[in-house]
Design a protein around this motif. Structure first.
Motif, PDB file in Angstrom:
ATOM      1  N   SER A   1       0.840  -1.191   0.000  1.00 55.96           N
ATOM      2  CA  SER A   1       0.000   0.000   0.000  1.00 55.96           C
ATOM      3  C   SER A   1       0.880   1.248   0.000  1.00 55.96           C
ATOM      4  CB  SER A   1      -0.912   0.006   1.223  1.00 55.96           C
ATOM      5  OG  SER A   1      -0.149  -0.013   2.404  1.00 55.96           O
ATOM      6  N   LYS A   2       0.249   2.373  -0.278  1.00 60.08           N
ATOM      7  CA  LYS A   2       0.998   3.620  -0.287  1.00 60.08           C
ATOM      8  C   LYS A   2       1.368   4.021   1.130  1.00 60.08           C
ATOM      9  CE  LYS A   2      -1.081   5.147  -4.601  1.00 60.08           C
ATOM     10  NZ  LYS A   2      -1.942   6.135  -5.278  1.00 60.08           N
ATOM     11  N   LEU A   3       2.554   4.635   1.255  1.00 61.30           N
ATOM     12  CA  LEU A   3       3.116   4.953   2.563  1.00 61.30           C
ATOM     13  C   LEU A   3       3.206   6.460   2.754  1.00 61.30           C
ATOM     14  CD1 LEU A   3       6.121   2.456   2.510  1.00 61.30           C
ATOM     15  CD2 LEU A   3       3.818   2.032   3.357  1.00 61.30           C
ATOM     16  N   SER A   4       3.116   6.886   4.005  1.00 63.29           N
ATOM     17  CA  SER A   4       3.397   8.279   4.327  1.00 63.29           C
ATOM     18  C   SER A   4       4.893   8.525   4.148  1.00 63.29           C
ATOM     19  CB  SER A   4       2.991   8.578   5.768  1.00 63.29           C
ATOM     20  OG  SER A   4       3.836   7.879   6.673  1.00 63.29           O
ATOM     21  N   VAL A   5       5.272   9.796   4.138  1.00 66.79           N
ATOM     22  CA  VAL A   5       6.703  10.118   3.992  1.00 66.79           C
ATOM     23  C   VAL A   5       7.533   9.501   5.112  1.00 66.79           C
ATOM     24  CG1 VAL A   5       8.382  12.010   4.045  1.00 66.79           C
ATOM     25  CG2 VAL A   5       6.345  12.183   2.595  1.00 66.79           C
ATOM     26  N   PRO A   6       7.149   9.612   6.398  1.00 70.16           N
ATOM     27  CA  PRO A   6       7.944   8.954   7.451  1.00 70.16           C
ATOM     28  C   PRO A   6       8.008   7.437   7.284  1.00 70.16           C
ATOM     29  CG  PRO A   6       6.520  10.624   8.415  1.00 70.16           C
ATOM     30  CD  PRO A   6       6.076  10.468   6.989  1.00 70.16           C
ATOM     31  N   GLN A   7       6.903   6.805   6.870  1.00 71.89           N
ATOM     32  CA  GLN A   7       6.908   5.364   6.664  1.00 71.89           C
ATOM     33  C   GLN A   7       7.853   4.980   5.521  1.00 71.89           C
ATOM     34  OE1 GLN A   7       2.698   4.816   6.000  1.00 71.89           O
ATOM     35  NE2 GLN A   7       2.370   3.956   8.051  1.00 71.89           N
ATOM     36  N   ALA A   8       7.820   5.739   4.428  1.00 72.67           N
ATOM     37  CA  ALA A   8       8.709   5.469   3.302  1.00 72.67           C
ATOM     38  C   ALA A   8      10.163   5.658   3.713  1.00 72.67           C
ATOM     39  CB  ALA A   8       8.361   6.376   2.131  1.00 72.67           C
ATOM     40  N   ALA A   9      10.434   6.671   4.530  1.00 79.53           N
ATOM     41  CA  ALA A   9      11.802   6.908   4.998  1.00 79.53           C
ATOM     42  C   ALA A   9      12.299   5.726   5.820  1.00 79.53           C
ATOM     43  CB  ALA A   9      11.847   8.190   5.833  1.00 79.53           C
ATOM     44  N   LYS A  10      11.462   5.212   6.701  1.00 85.22           N
ATOM     45  CA  LYS A  10      11.851   4.039   7.494  1.00 85.22           C
ATOM     46  C   LYS A  10      12.106   2.841   6.596  1.00 85.22           C
ATOM     47  CE  LYS A  10       9.586   5.151  11.901  1.00 85.22           C
ATOM     48  NZ  LYS A  10       8.564   4.727  12.887  1.00 85.22           N
ATOM     49  N   ARG A  11      11.251   2.648   5.635  1.00 87.92           N
ATOM     50  CA  ARG A  11      11.389   1.495   4.734  1.00 87.92           C
ATOM     51  C   ARG A  11      12.666   1.560   3.921  1.00 87.92           C
ATOM     52  NH1 ARG A  11      12.290  -2.240   2.366  1.00 87.92           N
ATOM     53  NH2 ARG A  11      10.974  -3.714   1.220  1.00 87.92           N
ATOM     54  N   LEU A  12      13.055   2.754   3.507  1.00 92.77           N
ATOM     55  CA  LEU A  12      14.243   2.930   2.677  1.00 92.77           C
ATOM     56  C   LEU A  12      15.513   3.143   3.487  1.00 92.77           C
ATOM     57  CD1 LEU A  12      12.691   5.271  -0.035  1.00 92.77           C
ATOM     58  CD2 LEU A  12      13.281   2.858  -0.301  1.00 92.77           C
ATOM     59  N   GLY A  13      15.373   3.415   4.790  1.00 92.79           N
ATOM     60  CA  GLY A  13      16.549   3.651   5.620  1.00 92.79           C
ATOM     61  C   GLY A  13      17.180   5.009   5.401  1.00 92.79           C
ATOM     62  N   VAL A  14      16.358   6.010   5.057  1.00 96.55           N
ATOM     63  CA  VAL A  14      16.850   7.370   4.846  1.00 96.55           C
ATOM     64  C   VAL A  14      15.995   8.322   5.674  1.00 96.55           C
ATOM     65  CG1 VAL A  14      17.693   6.847   2.534  1.00 96.55           C
ATOM     66  CG2 VAL A  14      15.369   7.720   2.815  1.00 96.55           C
ATOM     67  N   THR A  15      16.295   9.609   5.578  1.00 99.87           N
ATOM     68  CA  THR A  15      15.517  10.598   6.307  1.00 99.87           C
ATOM     69  C   THR A  15      14.264  10.979   5.522  1.00 99.87           C
ATOM     70  OG1 THR A  15      16.656  12.465   5.297  1.00 99.87           O
ATOM     71  CG2 THR A  15      17.622  11.544   7.311  1.00 99.87           C
ATOM     72  N   SER A  16      13.305  11.596   6.228  1.00 96.94           N
ATOM     73  CA  SER A  16      12.109  12.098   5.555  1.00 96.94           C
ATOM     74  C   SER A  16      12.464  13.169   4.530  1.00 96.94           C
ATOM     75  CB  SER A  16      11.127  12.660   6.585  1.00 96.94           C
ATOM     76  OG  SER A  16      10.619  11.641   7.419  1.00 96.94           O
TER      77      SER A  16
END
Length: 268
Positions: free
Chosen positions: A2-17
């Motif tokens: 599913s689509k992720l919020s910016v903080p969720q995407a940052a956690k998933r990718l291991g980078v900052t928001s």
């Protein structure tokens, strides 16, 4: 997924928001704004920002770095001599000597491909072009994020198959003891994943292991590699330190001196 919020995407990718928002802006992450906030679709996104021109082989990047280091170690530039001249001389010596694992692997590349790699790095260094340098270095390795048990991090950090870099390197200035970031040769990845039970992060799970998977393990993480690693984290402190490290690396290569006091020490 599913689509992720910016903080969720940052956690998933291991980078900052902030890095996620930058990638939304440059188009390498697909996102739409709903109800005043961005939702990121990782499945429809590029793993990294797309590069212009033909794809760059990681071996080309490592070959250019090997030639730059050999040129630095050789001697200071003479009056009228360019860094490209010195790197070309170093290239000929490396081809003849086959003195390193990188040099041996790079012989799989065509002569013209190796020459283009040397010219591209030399041009960016002599022009002090940070953007061009980071664009070229982006092709050095695949950045893969994992999750490990915190209890295993000390042993992983000490594993001889890794060369610590990024936020795990003492010279970064932004060390994070909660993360292990390192370079690893492609042949060793499966062994590390199995030995330490490394898993890919799921939604809302922040990775604590970042591996830069290269064709061969580098002997050390020098200033250019550290700069590339930190720039990929995307935070303001990391990006500022990356700029400083790029300048230090350029000065060292143009003057023929180590880019730090331990620069000529290698990993066993």
């Amino acid at each position: 997924m599913s689509k992720l919020s910016v903080p969720q995407a940052a956690k998933r990718l291991g980078v900052t928001s902030a890095r996620v928002r930058q990638r939304v802006d440059d188009g390498s992450l697909v996102a739409e704004k709903i109800g005043g906030r961005w939702l990121v679709d990782l499945d429809a996104s590029h793993a990294e920002p797309p590069q212009r021109g033909r794809p760059v082989s990681p071996l080309s990047v490592w070959w250019s770095l090997e030639c730059a280091e050999a040129a630095r170690v050789g001697a200071r530039l003479r009056d009228g001599e360019s860094l490209l001249d010195r790197m070309r001389d170093a290239e000929l010596e490396l081809v003849d000597s086959d003195s390193s694992e990188v040099a041996a692997e790079a012989m799989r590349l065509g002569r013209s491909t190796r020459g283009r790699a040397v010219r591209r790095l030399a041009g960016a260094l002599e022009g002090r072009d940070h953007k061009a340098l980071l664009s070229w270095l982006r092709g050095r390795a695949a950045r893969v994020a994992y999750v490990a048990s915190p209890a295993d991090l000390p042993a992983l950090r000490a594993d001889i198959r890794l060369v610590l870099s990024g936020v795990s390197h003492g010279r970064s200035g932004v060390e994070d003891p909660r993360i292990v970031e390192a370079y690893v040769g492609a042949a060793d990845v499966d062994g590390l994943v199995g030995d330490y039970w490394l898993d890919k992060p799921v939604v809302d799970e922040r990775p604590n292991v970042v591996l830069h998977v290269a064709p061969v393990r580098p002997p050390r993480a020098d200033a250019l590699l550290l700069a590339a690693d930190l720039a990929e984290h995307g935070g303001p402190r990391e990006r500022q330190r990356a700029r400083e490290l790029l300048d230090e690396a350029i000065d060292a290569l143009l003057s023929g001196v180590p880019d730090d006091p331990a620069a000529d020490e290698v990993v066993a």
